[in-house]
Design an enzyme around this catalytic site. Structure first.
Site, PDB file in Angstrom:
ATOM      1  N   ASP A 155     -13.600 -47.926  -7.504  1.00 56.10           N
ATOM      2  CA  ASP A 155     -14.403 -47.827  -6.280  1.00 56.10           C
ATOM      3  C   ASP A 155     -15.889 -47.665  -6.603  1.00 56.10           C
ATOM      4  OD1 ASP A 155     -15.125 -46.801  -3.471  1.00 56.10           O
ATOM      5  OD2 ASP A 155     -12.972 -47.128  -3.294  1.00 56.10           O
ATOM      6  N   HIS A 212     -18.345 -43.939  -0.544  1.00 51.55           N
ATOM      7  CA  HIS A 212     -17.030 -44.542  -0.305  1.00 51.55           C
ATOM      8  C   HIS A 212     -15.975 -44.008  -1.271  1.00 51.55           C
ATOM      9  CE1 HIS A 212     -14.160 -48.041  -0.325  1.00 51.55           C
ATOM     10  NE2 HIS A 212     -14.464 -48.066   0.960  1.00 51.55           N
ATOM     11  N   SER A 372      -9.950 -49.294   3.967  1.00 48.38           N
ATOM     12  CA  SER A 372     -10.286 -48.469   2.804  1.00 48.38           C
ATOM     13  C   SER A 372      -9.749 -47.054   2.951  1.00 48.38           C
ATOM     14  CB  SER A 372     -11.812 -48.345   2.657  1.00 48.38           C
ATOM     15  OG  SER A 372     -12.343 -49.437   2.002  1.00 48.38           O
TER      16      SER A 372
END
Ligand code: CA
Length: 606
Positions: A155, A212, A372
């Site tokens: 990620d 994220h 996600s």
């Protein structure tokens, strides 16, 4: 000329047609012959001297190579040229990939707001309508003394100092690497990779400049325990952060592949992949097939375009490797989220993915939405199953998670299972299941011709995470021409600038001629060769094996009289066609430099 024609053809494309983005000037090449064979060396010689390509990295066991093509040659021209080469099995652009969240952090919450939500156990949203049963997992958590299940979060990185990461002890530690000693102790090819690896910077320094990856990691941990209150306790799982997406959530296929190999080769059994793109990459498919042979589970976001993945594919979610789980996102009503991709054949199940509360960098909590966010609930559930039953392979984890979904009428014809994740029953079912020690056979079908066709014509795939190049979108033609001229000239200016500086660097140390044996360690490979020149800054190494440009190696250099040996770490800084390599020493210890000074006293200058 070809490049100009392509630019013009892109400008003329109909509005809806999109071209895939890739890293300029780079290709991924897979050879037919094995790495180390005469054919592979012959190809590399040709690539280096005839085609002026520079090797950036090699995935030796897959006979796969990442190259930079010469300046002025387009990726399309390089792909066409290499496709015609009899040694090449396939060649493809280095596609860009994007994170699969719908937006950035939607709301960053104050401590009191987090407290209100945490008092309702996790977020109110998960505890009520779409309860996936994490509370039952928390309360049923048994300390088994088993090894922690390692989840690779491939990620944007991780804030490893977040109180939740500290309090749960969840950040993975490489047991065979000594921190900060500048040595690749476990010989896996990465120096000081104590808590994962940053493929964006090619460094062990981990951070999250997007939020994220930290958010995704918190969701995985939220299946382990209530991360919104204290006290926290030692988690059953470990998060291995592998950063390949930059601060804008964009990364390359080559870095994704490196991260995937790193994950399974260093002990991860579950890979969380909250990212994707519309470009089919055979190289990425091969990397995922490798994770299957290693018994890992590969969990992938379905994507956020509100489209049907059965007709408009999204990768890696759409790869048919038996250990891939593709996850769609649902609302608290269990309706599929408007942004979520779906597919009765290609999307496995759904999981909550709207306004999910989790960790963000700098000790915070915030909400995000996207497939996600749905994906890590599945990864976190699988990790608890793996901890409970360490012998369970990824394929069986997937089978149980899919069999245990809560069936929801709204999801019929939307996802394969017509259901939404149920963490509680998945973990309970794993505990009593008969462990299967084998998996079905799987062979990846290679489609090289499809590669070339899709690369050269662009694709109509509309997978939203892939930025689009649409007509009427960009600069007027004159502006485009100026940008193109700039793009061509800029690397030349940089090159000239670097050339003008290079001699200065080269003269920093006096070089001496010698002819000594050297043993070279690259990852877990041991090679032999000779040294033909030595300075306090580096050495010229000759070996018939392939060393990758920029690669980290360890040299065990014999003295000119053969009486003693000195070990020093280094980096390959140049290569010549006759298998000669320039190696710059990385932080050579003073003791080594003292020996080298002693050895070279009686030698003539090179
Ligand atoms: Ca290492």
């Amino acid at each position: 000329m070809l490049f100009r024609l392509l630019v013009i053809s892109l400008l003329l494309l109909p509005h809806a047609v999109r071209a895939q983005e890739y890293v300029p000037g780079e290709v991924i090449v897979r050879l037919k012959s094995q790495h180390g064979s005469a054919e592979s060396f012959s190809f590399m010689d040709k690539a280096h001297s005839d085609k002026s390509m520079r090797l950036r990295r090699a995935w030796a066991k897959m006979s796969m190579y990442h190259y930079t093509v010469p300046q002025g040659q387009s990726v399309e021209a390089a792909v066409a040229d290499l496709h015609a080469d009899p040694n090449v099995l396939y060649v493809e652009p280095n596609y860009l990939l994007h994170k699969s969240s719908d937006s950035g952090v939607q709301s960053s919450l104050s401590a009191s707001e987090v407290q209100v939500l945490s008092n309702q156990s996790q977020s109110a949203y998960l505890a009520t309508n779409a309860n996936i049963g994490v509370q039952a997992v928390w309360s049923g958590n048994i300390t088994t003394g088993s090894p922690r299940a390692v989840v690779a979060v491939i990620d944007t990185g991780l804030d490893t100092t977040h109180p939740v990461m500290i309090g749960t002890g969840a950040v993975w530690t490489n047991p065979n690497e000594i921190p900060g000693n500048g040595v690749d102790d476990d010989r896996n090819g990465y120096v000081d990779d104590v808590h994962g690896w940053n493929f964006v910077d090619n460094s062990p320094t981990m951070y999250d400049d997007d939020s994220h990856g930290t958010h995704v990691s918190g969701i995985i941990l939220s299946v382990d325990q209530n991360i919104y209150t204290t006290p926290l306790h030692d988690a059953n799982i470990r998060i291995m952060p592998l950063k390949f997406l930059n601060g804008s959530g964009v990364g390359s296929t080559s870095d994704a592949i490196s991260a995937i190999y790193y994950a399974v080769d260093n002990g991860a059994s579950i890979l969380n992949n909250s990212w994707g793109g519309s470009g089919y990459s055979t190289a990425l498919a091969e990397a995922i097939a490798y994770t299957y042979t290693k018994g890992a589970l590969f969990v992938a976001a379905a994507g956020n375009n509100g489209m049907n993945n059965d007709s408009v594919p999204m990768y890696p979610a759409n790869y048919d490797t038996p250990n891939v789980v593709a996850v769609a996102a649902t609302l608290d009503s269990d309706l599929i989220a408007g942004f979520s991709n779906y597919g009765a054949a290609r999307v496995s199940l759904a999981s909550p993915g709207v306004f999910i509360l989790s960790t963000i960098p700098n000790s915070g909590f915030g909400t995000m939405s996207g497939t996600s966010m749905a994906t890590p609930f599945v990864s976190g559930t699988a990790a608890q199953m793996k901890y409970a039953v360490p012998g369970m392979l990824g394929y069986q984890l997937k089978s149980i998670v899919m069999a245990q979904v809560l069936n929801v009428p709204q999801l019929i014809s939307k996802v394969k299972t017509s259901g939404r994740l149920n963490s509680a029953t998945s973990v309970a079912s794993a505990r009593v299941a008969t462990v299967e020690t084998s998996q079905p056979a799987y062979t990846l079908t290679l489609q090289p011709d499809r590669q070339l066709a899709s690369n050269l014509t662009g694709s109509a795939a509309g997978c939203g995470m892939v930025r689009t190049m649409e007509s009427g979108d960009g600069e007027p033609p004159l502006g485009s021409a100026a940008v193109i001229v700039g793009l061509v000239l800029l690397p030349l200016i940089v090159l000239l600038f670097m050339r003008s500086r290079a001699p200065e660097n080269r003269r920093r140390y006096e070089r001496f001629k010698l002819n000594s044996d050297v043993r070279i360690s690259v990852g877990d490979r041991e090679l032999v060769g000779s040294i033909s020149s030595l300075s306090l800054g580096g050495a010229q190494v000759n070996t018939s094996a392939l060393l990758q440009d920029g690669g980290l190696i360890t040299l065990m250099i014999s003295s000119p009289n053969g009486d003693e040996k000195v070990e020093v770490a280094g980096r390959v800084v140049w290569s010549a066609a006759n298998k000669a390599y320039g190696v710059a020493f990385d932080h050579a210890p003073q003791s080594a430099l003292t020996r080298f000074s002693e050895w070279t006293k009686s030698l003539s200058k090179a």
